[in-house]
Design an enzyme around this catalytic site. Sequence first.
Site, PDB file in Angstrom:
ATOM      1  CG  ASP A 165      -2.111  -1.298   1.225  1.00  0.00           C
ATOM      2  OD1 ASP A 165      -2.651  -0.752  -0.114  1.00  0.00           O
ATOM      3  OD2 ASP A 165      -2.140  -1.492   2.216  1.00  0.00           O
ATOM      4  CD  GLU A 189      -4.180  12.416   1.639  1.00  0.00           C
ATOM      5  OE1 GLU A 189      -3.857  13.519   1.164  1.00  0.00           O
ATOM      6  OE2 GLU A 189      -4.723  11.328   1.567  1.00  0.00           O
ATOM      7  CG  ASP A 190      -2.713   6.660   4.411  1.00  0.00           C
ATOM      8  OD1 ASP A 190      -3.969   8.403   4.605  1.00  0.00           O
ATOM      9  OD2 ASP A 190      -3.830   6.157   3.500  1.00  0.00           O
ATOM     10  NE  ARG A 246      -1.135   1.753   3.875  1.00  0.00           N
ATOM     11  CZ  ARG A 246      -0.955   3.293   3.507  1.00  0.00           C
ATOM     12  NH1 ARG A 246      -3.199   3.040   3.353  1.00  0.00           N
ATOM     13  NH2 ARG A 246       0.187   3.997   2.995  1.00  0.00           N
ATOM     14  NE  ARG A 272      -6.794   1.339   8.029  1.00  0.00           N
ATOM     15  CZ  ARG A 272      -6.426   1.131   6.712  1.00  0.00           C
ATOM     16  NH1 ARG A 272      -5.268   1.724   6.170  1.00  0.00           N
ATOM     17  NH2 ARG A 272      -6.630   0.054   5.908  1.00  0.00           N
ATOM     18  CG  HIS A 329      -8.564   6.893   5.130  1.00  0.00           C
ATOM     19  ND1 HIS A 329      -7.488   6.501   4.788  1.00  0.00           N
ATOM     20  CD2 HIS A 329      -7.353   6.691   6.210  1.00  0.00           C
ATOM     21  CE1 HIS A 329      -6.953   5.977   5.112  1.00  0.00           C
ATOM     22  NE2 HIS A 329      -6.841   5.771   6.496  1.00  0.00           N
ATOM     23  CB  CYS A 335      -4.296   8.270  -0.850  1.00  0.00           C
ATOM     24  SG  CYS A 335      -6.071   7.845  -0.610  1.00  0.00           S
TER      25      CYS A 335
HETATM   26  N1  GLY Z   1      -5.774   0.101   0.183  1.00  0.00           N
HETATM   27  C1  GLY Z   1      -5.485   2.070   1.056  1.00  0.00           C
HETATM   28  C2  GLY Z   1      -5.036   1.226   2.168  1.00  0.00           C
HETATM   29  O1  GLY Z   1      -5.846   0.583   3.122  1.00  0.00           O
HETATM   30  O2  GLY Z   1      -5.102   1.771   3.578  1.00  0.00           O
END
Ligand code: GLY
Length: 253
Positions: free
Chosen positions: A60, A65-66, A85, A131, A161, A248
């Site tokens: 991912d 951006e995350d 991640r 998240r 999100h 993202c």
């Molecule tokens: N596939 C993007 C996420 O779930 O973070």
Amino acid sequence: MFKRAIVRKPSKNFQDGITKSNLGKPIYNKALKQHSNYVKVLDNCGLEIIKLNADDRFPDSTFVEDTAIVNEEFAIITNIGTLSRKGEEVEIKQVLEMFYDNIESIKKPGTVDGGDVLKVENCYYIGLSKRTNKEGARQLIEVLRKYGYSYVTIPLTNVLHLKSGVSYIGDNNLIAAGEFIDNLNFIGYNIIKVKENEKYAANSVKINNYVLIPKGFEKLKESILSLGYKIIEIEMSEFRKLDGGLSCLSLRF
Ligand code: GLY
């Protein structure tokens, strides 16, 4: 005005990324083409592009951006709220250190995904999601207060999100879908309502003189054009298959 953006090429195992979309497996070569077009668009918006190599440890990781929250004054390295991640942020931090003296970090047990953080002028909206947890939001708020920003937390119900369902394009205009259309936290904004069948396009982004929207969402496109904005449409089909939105794919600052 944004000056630059960080992007990361999709990794070879991109198709193993997290998804709930049921749209099928992404096609890698198509994703590469779409990503390269996305980068060209950012370039056309006047940004210097910092391109990171693909990282095959993290399917991912193209969704940069995350990993951080960035503005003119500071960068905050997040602690992404899903195990597969964790670690994506390490290289991003090294890059941001070249541009920022003020770098903060969200620490466990706090988790924050950048996709849950929407900046509207001097206020940050923070989605409490699967998240982004309350402790992550608390740490984020501590930093925001230190720098004089205001904040609002919003518990999410249906979206991955916050920015999957709401975007700010300046001049008091918010694009909103689903649970955000009538959300009391957004009273006072001009709400551009996104129809249910176009909800993917609620994740759009304004970069300098253009609003970037995913390709194929005519009603939303008309609404934004009618407000006098210039639009660039971007094909996003392969990223959508992994629940990834247009914002993202870059960190803009
Ligand atoms: N596939 C993007 C996420 O779930 O973070």
